[in-house]
Scaffold this active site. Structure first.
Site, mmCIF file in Angstrom:
data_model
loop_
_atom_site.group_PDB
_atom_site.id
_atom_site.type_symbol
_atom_site.label_atom_id
_atom_site.label_comp_id
_atom_site.label_asym_id
_atom_site.label_seq_id
_atom_site.Cartn_x
_atom_site.Cartn_y
_atom_site.Cartn_z
ATOM 1 N N TYR A 144 42.417 -24.970 52.605
ATOM 2 C CA TYR A 144 42.023 -23.524 53.155
ATOM 3 C C TYR A 144 42.942 -22.862 54.059
ATOM 4 O O TYR A 144 42.797 -21.980 54.376
ATOM 5 C CB TYR A 144 40.662 -23.535 53.702
ATOM 6 N N LYS A 214 37.776 -38.183 51.189
ATOM 7 C CA LYS A 214 38.515 -38.646 49.803
ATOM 8 C C LYS A 214 39.685 -39.380 50.099
ATOM 9 O O LYS A 214 40.598 -39.147 49.273
ATOM 10 C CB LYS A 214 38.626 -37.471 48.984
ATOM 11 N N ASP A 248 32.266 -38.082 46.918
ATOM 12 C CA ASP A 248 31.312 -37.979 45.675
ATOM 13 C C ASP A 248 30.137 -38.886 46.114
ATOM 14 O O ASP A 248 28.685 -38.443 45.685
ATOM 15 C CB ASP A 248 32.197 -38.407 44.429
ATOM 16 N N ASP A 272 32.953 -27.463 52.751
ATOM 17 C CA ASP A 272 32.367 -26.298 52.107
ATOM 18 C C ASP A 272 31.488 -26.486 50.817
ATOM 19 O O ASP A 272 30.693 -25.993 50.707
ATOM 20 C CB ASP A 272 33.652 -25.595 51.593
#
Ligand code: NAD
Length: 384
Positions: A144, A214, A248, A272
Protein backbone atom coordinates in the site's frame (compact mmCIF):
# COMPACT_ATOMS: atom_id res chain seq x y z
CA UNK A 1 -10.04 27.99 17.98
CA UNK A 2 -9.73 25.35 20.67
CA UNK A 3 -6.84 23.12 19.84
CA UNK A 4 -5.78 19.81 21.28
CA UNK A 5 -2.13 19.68 22.30
CA UNK A 6 0.16 16.71 22.93
CA UNK A 7 2.62 16.86 25.79
CA UNK A 8 4.67 14.08 27.40
CA UNK A 9 2.83 11.50 25.35
CA UNK A 10 -0.57 12.74 26.55
CA UNK A 11 -3.36 14.58 24.73
CA UNK A 12 -4.52 17.80 26.42
CA UNK A 13 -8.12 18.37 25.40
CA UNK A 14 -9.98 21.62 26.21
CA UNK A 15 -13.69 21.44 27.11
CA UNK A 16 -14.52 23.16 23.83
CA UNK A 17 -12.61 21.53 21.05
CA UNK A 18 -12.37 22.16 17.30
CA UNK A 19 -12.59 18.98 15.25
CA UNK A 20 -12.05 19.12 11.48
CA UNK A 21 -14.64 17.00 9.68
CA UNK A 22 -14.63 15.76 6.08
CA UNK A 23 -18.19 14.99 5.00
CA UNK A 24 -17.05 12.56 2.31
CA UNK A 25 -18.42 11.39 -1.02
CA UNK A 26 -21.41 9.16 -1.80
CA UNK A 27 -23.26 8.28 1.40
CA UNK A 28 -21.01 10.70 3.31
CA UNK A 29 -23.66 13.40 2.85
CA UNK A 30 -26.13 11.21 4.80
CA UNK A 31 -24.01 9.60 7.48
CA UNK A 32 -21.71 12.50 8.42
CA UNK A 33 -24.50 14.92 9.43
CA UNK A 34 -26.14 11.98 11.26
CA UNK A 35 -22.93 11.34 13.20
CA UNK A 36 -22.57 15.01 14.13
CA UNK A 37 -26.18 15.24 15.36
CA UNK A 38 -25.81 12.19 17.63
CA UNK A 39 -22.42 13.28 19.00
CA UNK A 40 -23.72 16.80 19.73
CA UNK A 41 -26.71 15.34 21.57
CA UNK A 42 -24.48 12.99 23.59
CA UNK A 43 -21.84 15.57 24.51
CA UNK A 44 -24.48 17.85 26.04
CA UNK A 45 -23.67 21.21 27.62
CA UNK A 46 -20.59 20.66 29.78
CA UNK A 47 -18.34 20.14 26.77
CA UNK A 48 -18.65 21.19 23.17
CA UNK A 49 -17.32 20.24 19.74
CA UNK A 50 -16.86 22.99 17.14
CA UNK A 51 -17.08 21.05 13.88
CA UNK A 52 -14.75 22.59 11.30
CA UNK A 53 -15.94 21.44 7.87
CA UNK A 54 -12.96 20.86 5.57
CA UNK A 55 -13.31 19.73 1.95
CA UNK A 56 -11.85 16.57 0.40
CA UNK A 57 -12.89 14.27 -2.44
CA UNK A 58 -15.44 15.29 -5.04
CA UNK A 59 -16.67 18.30 -3.05
CA UNK A 60 -13.11 19.62 -2.80
CA UNK A 61 -12.44 18.97 -6.47
CA UNK A 62 -15.57 20.89 -7.47
CA UNK A 63 -14.56 23.76 -5.17
CA UNK A 64 -10.80 23.96 -5.63
CA UNK A 65 -9.78 21.63 -8.48
CA UNK A 66 -7.88 19.50 -5.93
CA UNK A 67 -9.07 16.18 -4.49
CA UNK A 68 -7.20 16.62 -1.21
CA UNK A 69 -6.40 20.33 -0.69
CA UNK A 70 -3.29 21.14 1.33
CA UNK A 71 -5.47 23.29 3.63
CA UNK A 72 -7.45 20.17 4.59
CA UNK A 73 -4.28 18.21 5.37
CA UNK A 74 -3.01 21.20 7.37
CA UNK A 75 -6.24 21.38 9.41
CA UNK A 76 -6.05 17.66 10.23
CA UNK A 77 -2.44 18.16 11.30
CA UNK A 78 -2.93 21.40 13.25
CA UNK A 79 -6.06 20.35 15.14
CA UNK A 80 -4.54 16.88 15.69
CA UNK A 81 -7.81 14.90 15.90
CA UNK A 82 -10.31 14.77 13.01
CA UNK A 83 -13.03 12.59 11.57
CA UNK A 84 -14.01 11.81 8.02
CA UNK A 85 -16.69 10.22 5.90
CA UNK A 86 -15.72 7.90 3.04
CA UNK A 87 -13.87 9.27 0.01
CA UNK A 88 -14.06 7.85 -3.50
CA UNK A 89 -10.68 7.08 -5.00
CA UNK A 90 -10.60 8.72 -8.45
CA UNK A 91 -9.74 5.94 -10.88
CA UNK A 92 -6.96 6.63 -13.35
CA UNK A 93 -3.30 7.27 -13.74
CA UNK A 94 -1.43 9.14 -11.06
CA UNK A 95 -4.25 9.30 -8.51
CA UNK A 96 -3.11 8.31 -5.08
CA UNK A 97 -5.95 7.11 -2.85
CA UNK A 98 -7.06 10.14 -0.81
CA UNK A 99 -7.37 7.97 2.27
CA UNK A 100 -3.88 6.60 1.81
CA UNK A 101 -2.58 10.17 1.23
CA UNK A 102 -4.04 11.32 4.55
CA UNK A 103 -2.63 8.32 6.42
CA UNK A 104 0.83 8.71 4.89
CA UNK A 105 1.07 12.50 5.22
CA UNK A 106 0.21 12.42 8.92
CA UNK A 107 2.12 9.15 9.38
CA UNK A 108 -0.97 7.54 10.94
CA UNK A 109 0.72 4.20 11.33
CA UNK A 110 -1.89 2.29 13.31
CA UNK A 111 -5.28 1.54 11.80
CA UNK A 112 -7.35 0.42 14.77
CA UNK A 113 -10.57 -1.48 14.11
CA UNK A 114 -12.61 -2.94 16.95
CA UNK A 115 -14.97 -5.75 15.96
CA UNK A 116 -17.85 -6.67 18.26
CA UNK A 117 -21.39 -7.88 17.86
CA UNK A 118 -24.53 -6.07 18.99
CA UNK A 119 -27.47 -8.21 20.08
CA UNK A 120 -30.22 -8.11 17.44
CA UNK A 121 -27.89 -7.66 14.48
CA UNK A 122 -28.13 -10.40 11.84
CA UNK A 123 -24.89 -12.35 11.51
CA UNK A 124 -23.83 -15.36 9.42
CA UNK A 125 -22.16 -16.88 12.53
CA UNK A 126 -23.79 -19.32 14.95
CA UNK A 127 -22.21 -17.53 17.92
CA UNK A 128 -21.52 -13.90 16.97
CA UNK A 129 -21.53 -13.07 20.68
CA UNK A 130 -18.07 -14.70 20.82
CA UNK A 131 -16.57 -12.07 18.51
CA UNK A 132 -14.67 -9.39 20.39
CA UNK A 133 -11.45 -8.35 18.69
CA UNK A 134 -9.46 -5.22 18.03
CA UNK A 135 -7.39 -5.22 14.84
CA UNK A 136 -4.17 -3.15 14.65
CA UNK A 137 -3.35 -2.91 10.95
CA UNK A 138 -0.03 -1.33 9.92
CA UNK A 139 -1.06 1.65 7.83
CA UNK A 140 1.98 3.12 6.07
CA UNK A 141 4.02 0.26 4.56
CA UNK A 142 3.56 -2.89 2.52
CA UNK A 143 2.22 -2.94 -1.03
CA UNK A 144 0.00 0.00 0.00
CA UNK A 145 3.03 2.31 0.03
CA UNK A 146 2.05 3.03 -3.58
CA UNK A 147 5.43 2.10 -5.11
CA UNK A 148 4.41 0.46 -8.37
CA UNK A 149 4.74 0.86 -12.11
CA UNK A 150 2.44 -0.18 -14.94
CA UNK A 151 3.27 -3.04 -17.32
CA UNK A 152 5.26 -1.86 -20.32
CA UNK A 153 6.34 1.45 -18.75
CA UNK A 154 9.99 2.54 -19.01
CA UNK A 155 10.23 2.28 -15.21
CA UNK A 156 8.94 -1.30 -15.21
CA UNK A 157 11.41 -2.25 -17.94
CA UNK A 158 14.27 -0.57 -16.07
CA UNK A 159 13.34 -2.24 -12.81
CA UNK A 160 13.20 -5.61 -14.53
CA UNK A 161 16.64 -5.07 -16.04
CA UNK A 162 18.01 -4.18 -12.61
CA UNK A 163 16.40 -7.23 -11.02
CA UNK A 164 17.61 -9.51 -13.74
CA UNK A 165 21.09 -8.11 -14.44
CA UNK A 166 22.19 -6.93 -11.00
CA UNK A 167 20.33 -9.24 -8.65
CA UNK A 168 20.07 -12.36 -10.81
CA UNK A 169 16.29 -12.59 -10.45
CA UNK A 170 14.91 -15.27 -12.74
CA UNK A 171 11.37 -15.71 -11.44
CA UNK A 172 9.55 -13.06 -13.49
CA UNK A 173 7.58 -15.24 -15.86
CA UNK A 174 6.35 -12.58 -18.33
CA UNK A 175 8.81 -9.66 -18.04
CA UNK A 176 7.44 -7.64 -20.99
CA UNK A 177 3.87 -7.63 -19.71
CA UNK A 178 4.57 -7.47 -15.96
CA UNK A 179 3.60 -4.55 -13.77
CA UNK A 180 5.80 -4.25 -10.68
CA UNK A 181 5.06 -3.25 -7.10
CA UNK A 182 7.37 -2.99 -4.09
CA UNK A 183 6.50 -4.28 -0.63
CA UNK A 184 8.52 -2.40 2.00
CA UNK A 185 8.15 -3.77 5.54
CA UNK A 186 10.57 -2.36 8.09
CA UNK A 187 11.74 -3.27 11.57
CA UNK A 188 10.88 0.25 12.80
CA UNK A 189 7.40 0.21 11.23
CA UNK A 190 6.63 -3.29 12.53
CA UNK A 191 7.86 -2.51 16.03
CA UNK A 192 5.82 0.67 16.48
CA UNK A 193 2.66 -1.09 15.26
CA UNK A 194 3.15 -4.12 17.51
CA UNK A 195 4.01 -1.78 20.40
CA UNK A 196 0.68 0.02 19.91
CA UNK A 197 -1.22 -3.29 19.86
CA UNK A 198 0.55 -4.60 22.99
CA UNK A 199 0.07 -1.32 24.86
CA UNK A 200 -3.63 -1.38 23.96
CA UNK A 201 -3.91 -4.97 25.20
CA UNK A 202 -2.27 -4.02 28.48
CA UNK A 203 -4.32 -0.82 28.98
CA UNK A 204 -7.61 -2.57 28.25
CA UNK A 205 -7.03 -5.81 30.16
CA UNK A 206 -7.06 -7.90 26.98
CA UNK A 207 -6.00 -11.56 27.10
CA UNK A 208 -3.37 -11.69 24.36
CA UNK A 209 -2.04 -10.32 21.07
CA UNK A 210 -1.92 -12.41 17.89
CA UNK A 211 0.51 -11.51 15.08
CA UNK A 212 -1.15 -12.32 11.73
CA UNK A 213 1.31 -12.79 8.83
CA UNK A 214 2.27 -14.66 5.65
CA UNK A 215 5.83 -15.23 6.79
CA UNK A 216 5.70 -18.79 5.47
CA UNK A 217 5.76 -17.42 1.90
CA UNK A 218 7.26 -13.90 2.18
CA UNK A 219 10.16 -14.74 4.50
CA UNK A 220 11.76 -11.33 4.82
CA UNK A 221 8.80 -8.93 4.66
CA UNK A 222 5.97 -10.79 6.43
CA UNK A 223 8.52 -12.99 8.19
CA UNK A 224 10.35 -9.86 9.30
CA UNK A 225 7.14 -8.43 10.74
CA UNK A 226 6.69 -11.64 12.74
CA UNK A 227 10.26 -11.77 14.01
CA UNK A 228 10.40 -8.06 14.92
CA UNK A 229 6.97 -8.26 16.52
CA UNK A 230 8.05 -11.10 18.82
CA UNK A 231 11.30 -9.32 19.62
CA UNK A 232 9.51 -6.12 20.58
CA UNK A 233 6.97 -7.95 22.71
CA UNK A 234 9.71 -9.86 24.54
CA UNK A 235 11.72 -6.69 25.20
CA UNK A 236 8.93 -4.28 26.18
CA UNK A 237 5.94 -6.44 27.25
CA UNK A 238 7.47 -9.51 28.90
CA UNK A 239 4.30 -10.43 30.81
CA UNK A 240 1.96 -10.31 27.81
CA UNK A 241 0.95 -13.46 25.91
CA UNK A 242 1.81 -13.00 22.21
CA UNK A 243 1.18 -15.66 19.58
CA UNK A 244 1.00 -15.82 15.81
CA UNK A 245 -1.04 -17.33 13.00
CA UNK A 246 -0.72 -17.43 9.22
CA UNK A 247 -3.27 -15.17 7.50
CA UNK A 248 -5.25 -17.83 5.63
CA UNK A 249 -5.57 -19.97 8.76
CA UNK A 250 -6.61 -16.83 10.66
CA UNK A 251 -9.43 -16.07 8.20
CA UNK A 252 -10.79 -19.60 8.53
CA UNK A 253 -10.30 -19.90 12.27
CA UNK A 254 -11.96 -16.56 13.07
CA UNK A 255 -15.15 -17.92 11.46
CA UNK A 256 -14.99 -21.21 13.32
CA UNK A 257 -13.52 -20.15 16.67
CA UNK A 258 -13.72 -16.34 17.03
CA UNK A 259 -13.16 -16.64 20.76
CA UNK A 260 -9.55 -17.65 20.00
CA UNK A 261 -8.75 -14.06 19.03
CA UNK A 262 -8.48 -10.86 21.00
CA UNK A 263 -6.04 -8.11 19.92
CA UNK A 264 -4.65 -8.63 16.40
CA UNK A 265 -1.49 -7.01 14.99
CA UNK A 266 -0.92 -7.38 11.27
CA UNK A 267 0.56 -5.92 8.10
CA UNK A 268 -1.29 -3.52 5.82
CA UNK A 269 -2.78 -5.76 3.11
CA UNK A 270 -3.62 -8.58 5.54
CA UNK A 271 -5.33 -6.07 7.80
CA UNK A 272 -7.37 -4.58 4.99
CA UNK A 273 -8.64 -7.96 3.82
CA UNK A 274 -9.26 -9.30 7.31
CA UNK A 275 -11.17 -6.19 8.39
CA UNK A 276 -13.99 -6.70 5.91
CA UNK A 277 -14.39 -10.38 6.76
CA UNK A 278 -14.43 -9.64 10.48
CA UNK A 279 -16.96 -6.84 9.86
CA UNK A 280 -19.20 -9.24 7.91
CA UNK A 281 -19.16 -11.60 10.90
CA UNK A 282 -20.88 -8.98 13.06
CA UNK A 283 -23.27 -7.43 10.55
CA UNK A 284 -21.18 -5.92 7.74
CA UNK A 285 -19.17 -2.82 7.00
CA UNK A 286 -22.14 -0.60 7.84
CA UNK A 287 -21.30 -1.21 11.51
CA UNK A 288 -17.47 -1.39 11.40
CA UNK A 289 -15.64 1.60 12.92
CA UNK A 290 -12.01 2.60 12.62
CA UNK A 291 -9.28 5.02 13.60
CA UNK A 292 -5.93 5.92 12.07
CA UNK A 293 -3.54 6.94 14.82
CA UNK A 294 0.05 8.01 15.38
CA UNK A 295 0.55 7.32 19.09
CA UNK A 296 3.88 9.17 19.04
CA UNK A 297 2.43 12.54 17.91
CA UNK A 298 -1.21 12.12 18.97
CA UNK A 299 -2.48 12.70 15.42
CA UNK A 300 -5.61 10.73 14.66
CA UNK A 301 -8.22 10.55 11.93
CA UNK A 302 -11.35 8.56 12.73
CA UNK A 303 -13.28 6.99 9.86
CA UNK A 304 -15.70 4.24 8.91
CA UNK A 305 -14.22 1.04 7.48
CA UNK A 306 -16.52 1.17 4.45
CA UNK A 307 -16.36 3.23 1.27
CA UNK A 308 -18.78 5.60 -0.43
CA UNK A 309 -21.37 2.86 -1.18
CA UNK A 310 -22.30 4.31 -4.60
CA UNK A 311 -25.29 1.93 -4.77
CA UNK A 312 -26.82 3.62 -1.69
CA UNK A 313 -25.83 7.23 -2.39
CA UNK A 314 -28.90 9.46 -2.50
CA UNK A 315 -31.28 6.73 -1.27
CA UNK A 316 -31.30 7.82 2.39
CA UNK A 317 -30.80 4.17 3.44
CA UNK A 318 -27.16 4.13 4.52
CA UNK A 319 -26.27 2.89 7.97
CA UNK A 320 -24.54 5.65 9.99
CA UNK A 321 -23.35 3.18 12.68
CA UNK A 322 -19.85 2.69 11.32
CA UNK A 323 -19.07 6.41 11.36
CA UNK A 324 -20.94 6.85 14.63
CA UNK A 325 -18.91 4.10 16.32
CA UNK A 326 -15.79 5.75 14.86
CA UNK A 327 -16.94 8.93 16.64
CA UNK A 328 -17.31 6.85 19.82
CA UNK A 329 -13.66 5.82 19.41
CA UNK A 330 -12.81 9.50 18.92
CA UNK A 331 -14.62 10.53 22.10
CA UNK A 332 -12.78 7.78 24.01
CA UNK A 333 -9.50 9.00 22.53
CA UNK A 334 -10.34 12.52 23.76
CA UNK A 335 -11.05 11.06 27.20
CA UNK A 336 -14.79 11.84 26.95
CA UNK A 337 -15.89 8.40 28.08
CA UNK A 338 -19.38 9.43 29.29
CA UNK A 339 -20.76 10.55 25.89
CA UNK A 340 -18.97 7.61 24.24
CA UNK A 341 -20.69 5.09 26.52
CA UNK A 342 -24.05 6.84 26.12
CA UNK A 343 -23.92 6.55 22.30
CA UNK A 344 -22.89 2.89 22.46
CA UNK A 345 -25.74 2.16 24.88
CA UNK A 346 -28.30 3.99 22.71
CA UNK A 347 -27.11 2.16 19.59
CA UNK A 348 -27.19 -1.20 21.38
CA UNK A 349 -30.74 -0.50 22.59
CA UNK A 350 -31.88 0.30 19.02
CA UNK A 351 -30.40 -2.92 17.67
CA UNK A 352 -31.79 -5.00 20.54
CA UNK A 353 -35.28 -3.70 19.70
CA UNK A 354 -34.88 -4.39 15.96
CA UNK A 355 -34.57 -0.70 15.08
CA UNK A 356 -32.04 -0.74 12.21
CA UNK A 357 -31.26 0.35 8.66
CA UNK A 358 -31.74 -1.94 5.66
CA UNK A 359 -28.32 -3.64 5.80
CA UNK A 360 -28.81 -4.79 9.40
CA UNK A 361 -32.58 -4.98 9.93
CA UNK A 362 -33.96 -8.44 10.75
CA UNK A 363 -35.71 -10.17 7.80
CA UNK A 364 -39.12 -9.82 9.48
CA UNK A 365 -38.49 -6.20 10.57
CA UNK A 366 -39.22 -2.82 8.97
CA UNK A 367 -35.94 -1.06 8.05
CA UNK A 368 -35.45 2.59 9.05
CA UNK A 369 -34.06 5.31 6.84
CA UNK A 370 -30.78 6.95 7.89
CA UNK A 371 -32.74 9.91 9.28
CA UNK A 372 -35.21 7.71 11.24
CA UNK A 373 -32.41 5.61 12.68
CA UNK A 374 -30.46 8.72 13.71
CA UNK A 375 -33.53 10.16 15.44
CA UNK A 376 -34.15 6.85 17.23
CA UNK A 377 -30.62 6.94 18.67
CA UNK A 378 -31.01 10.55 19.79
CA UNK A 379 -34.34 9.73 21.46
CA UNK A 380 -32.69 6.88 23.35
CA UNK A 381 -29.91 9.26 24.45
CA UNK A 382 -32.52 11.71 25.73
CA UNK A 383 -34.28 8.97 27.69
CA UNK A 384 -31.04 7.78 29.23
P1 NAD B 1 -18.12 0.18 -0.12
O1 NAD B 1 -17.65 -0.06 1.27
O2 NAD B 1 -18.47 1.56 -0.49
O3 NAD B 1 -19.40 -0.75 -0.40
C1 NAD B 1 -19.35 -2.19 -0.25
C2 NAD B 1 -20.74 -2.70 0.10
O4 NAD B 1 -21.07 -2.32 1.44
C3 NAD B 1 -21.86 -2.13 -0.80
O5 NAD B 1 -22.82 -3.13 -0.98
C4 NAD B 1 -22.44 -1.02 0.06
O6 NAD B 1 -23.78 -0.75 -0.21
C5 NAD B 1 -22.28 -1.58 1.48
N1 NAD B 1 -22.13 -0.49 2.45
C6 NAD B 1 -21.03 0.27 2.63
N2 NAD B 1 -21.24 1.19 3.58
C7 NAD B 1 -22.51 1.00 4.01
C8 NAD B 1 -23.32 1.66 4.98
N3 NAD B 1 -22.85 2.69 5.72
N4 NAD B 1 -24.57 1.23 5.15
C9 NAD B 1 -25.04 0.19 4.44
N5 NAD B 1 -24.33 -0.48 3.52
C10 NAD B 1 -23.08 -0.07 3.30
O7 NAD B 1 -16.97 -0.41 -1.10
P2 NAD B 1 -16.75 -0.20 -2.66
O8 NAD B 1 -18.07 -0.22 -3.37
O9 NAD B 1 -15.74 -1.21 -3.01
O10 NAD B 1 -16.07 1.23 -2.80
C11 NAD B 1 -16.76 2.39 -3.25
C12 NAD B 1 -15.78 3.58 -3.21
O11 NAD B 1 -15.36 3.84 -1.88
C13 NAD B 1 -14.47 3.37 -4.02
O12 NAD B 1 -14.15 4.59 -4.67
C14 NAD B 1 -13.43 3.07 -2.96
O13 NAD B 1 -12.14 3.47 -3.36
C15 NAD B 1 -13.93 3.94 -1.81
N6 NAD B 1 -13.49 3.46 -0.49
C16 NAD B 1 -13.21 4.44 0.44
C17 NAD B 1 -12.85 4.07 1.74
C18 NAD B 1 -12.56 5.15 2.72
O14 NAD B 1 -12.92 6.31 2.50
N7 NAD B 1 -11.90 4.84 3.83
C19 NAD B 1 -12.81 2.71 2.11
C20 NAD B 1 -13.16 1.75 1.17
C21 NAD B 1 -13.50 2.14 -0.14
Amino acid sequence: MSTITFEDGQLRVPDTVTIPVITGDGIGVDITPAMKAVVDAAVGDAKHIDWLDVPAGQAAFDLTGEWMPQATLNACRDYRVSIKGPLATPVGDGHRSLNVALRQDLDLYACVRPVRWFEGVTSPLKRPDRVDMVVFRENTEDVYAGIEWPAGSPEARRLFRFLSDDLGVKQVRFPCSSAFGIKPISRDGSRRLVRAACQYALDHGRRFVTLVHKGNIMKFTEGGFLQWGYELAKEEFPGLVVKDVITDAFLQDTLLHPENYDVIATTNLNGDLASDQLAAMVGGVGIAPGANINYETGHAVFEATHGTAPNLAGTGQANPSSLLLSAVMMLEYLGWQGPADAITAALAACYRQGVATLDIAPADGQPCSTAEFTQAIITKLDNH
